[in-house]
Design a protein around this motif. Structure first.
Motif, mmCIF file in Angstrom:
data_model
loop_
_atom_site.group_PDB
_atom_site.id
_atom_site.type_symbol
_atom_site.label_atom_id
_atom_site.label_comp_id
_atom_site.label_asym_id
_atom_site.label_seq_id
_atom_site.Cartn_x
_atom_site.Cartn_y
_atom_site.Cartn_z
ATOM 1 N N CYS A 183 -8.363 -7.160 3.818
ATOM 2 C CA CYS A 183 -7.948 -6.776 2.462
ATOM 3 C C CYS A 183 -7.721 -8.013 1.598
ATOM 4 N N SER A 241 -13.119 0.376 6.328
ATOM 5 C CA SER A 241 -14.042 0.804 7.374
ATOM 6 C C SER A 241 -15.457 0.871 6.808
ATOM 7 N N GLY A 267 -5.582 2.481 2.652
ATOM 8 C CA GLY A 267 -5.993 2.681 4.035
ATOM 9 C C GLY A 267 -6.847 1.538 4.552
ATOM 10 N N PRO A 268 -7.353 1.707 5.769
ATOM 11 C CA PRO A 268 -8.136 0.628 6.381
ATOM 12 C C PRO A 268 -9.509 0.471 5.749
ATOM 13 N N SER A 282 -5.225 -9.042 6.255
ATOM 14 C CA SER A 282 -6.469 -9.269 6.978
ATOM 15 C C SER A 282 -7.656 -9.189 6.024
ATOM 16 N N ASN A 323 -11.492 6.053 1.080
ATOM 17 C CA ASN A 323 -10.140 5.554 0.843
ATOM 18 C C ASN A 323 -9.940 5.042 -0.586
ATOM 19 N N SER A 352 -3.628 -1.806 1.961
ATOM 20 C CA SER A 352 -4.521 -1.778 3.114
ATOM 21 C C SER A 352 -4.103 -2.764 4.196
ATOM 22 N N PRO A 353 -4.153 -2.316 5.460
ATOM 23 C CA PRO A 353 -3.877 -3.237 6.561
ATOM 24 C C PRO A 353 -5.081 -4.105 6.906
ATOM 25 N N GLY A 354 -6.199 -3.890 6.217
ATOM 26 C CA GLY A 354 -7.415 -4.647 6.500
ATOM 27 C C GLY A 354 -8.399 -3.795 7.280
ATOM 28 N N GLY A 355 -9.245 -4.442 8.050
ATOM 29 C CA GLY A 355 -10.235 -3.703 8.826
ATOM 30 C C GLY A 355 -11.514 -4.493 8.993
ATOM 31 N N ASN A 356 -12.617 -3.855 8.698
ATOM 32 C CA ASN A 356 -13.953 -4.408 8.905
ATOM 33 C C ASN A 356 -14.202 -5.587 7.958
#
Length: 163
Positions: A107, A50, A47-48, A105, A32, A73-77
């Motif tokens: 991000c 990951s 992107g997320p 999140s 990403n 980015s919406p965030g993620g891991n």
């Protein structure tokens, strides 16, 4: 002030490249993470967050010189976001959330890792949560470790020790 025209051109170039397959400039993808020769001072995270995104960012850092990370980015891991943010801060990079973009999140760790931080879009921060519906069966040490890593990151980035 950020050159809004460069952001608009870069967004248009990335959109045309992905939609039409047209190459207006050389674009390089690392998961990403996207680097485009038309905007050499910037690298984009779209992107997320990951697994292996921090590693992909590290690869891009070795191949390209840039001063600013643009975040969509919406965030993620969370763990991966913490690793990624240490690379941003360790290289003294700036971070930007463009107008009409979201950095939420995990991000937010990336955003706060920037030396100079500019939020023209939306920054979403929330309390720590887990994807596990039944916490009774989970090891609390795992959650405490992630919380500890977040606190250490904040201490390292936002509250550096005076030398």
């Amino acid at each position: 002030m950020l050159p809004k025209l460069r952001f608009a051109f870069a967004a248009a170039a990335l959109a045309l490249t992905s939609i039409c397959g047209m190459a207006l400039s050389d674009t390089y993808r690392y998961g990403n993470v996207i680097y485009d020769d038309s905007t050499p001072d910037y690298i984009y995270f779209v992107g997320p967050i990951s697994e292996n995104q921090a590693y992909q960012f590290r690869l891009a850092m070795r191949k390209h010189e840039f001063s600013t990370v643009v975040l969509y980015s919406p965030g993620g891991n969370v763990d991966e976001g913490l690793k990624f943010s240490r690379y941003i801060n360790g290289e003294d990079l700036n971070t930007v959330i463009p107008k009409n973009a979201l950095c939420a999140s995990a991000c937010s760790y990336l955003f706060f890792a920037g030396v100079e931080r500019t939020a023209l879009g939306d920054l979403g921060v929330h309390q720590f949560r887990t994807n596990y519906p039944n916490l009774e069966n989970e090891d609390p040490e795992d959650f405490l470790f992630l919380i500890e890593e977040g606190v250490l990151l904040i201490n390292d980035i936002l509250l550096p020790l005076e030398q």
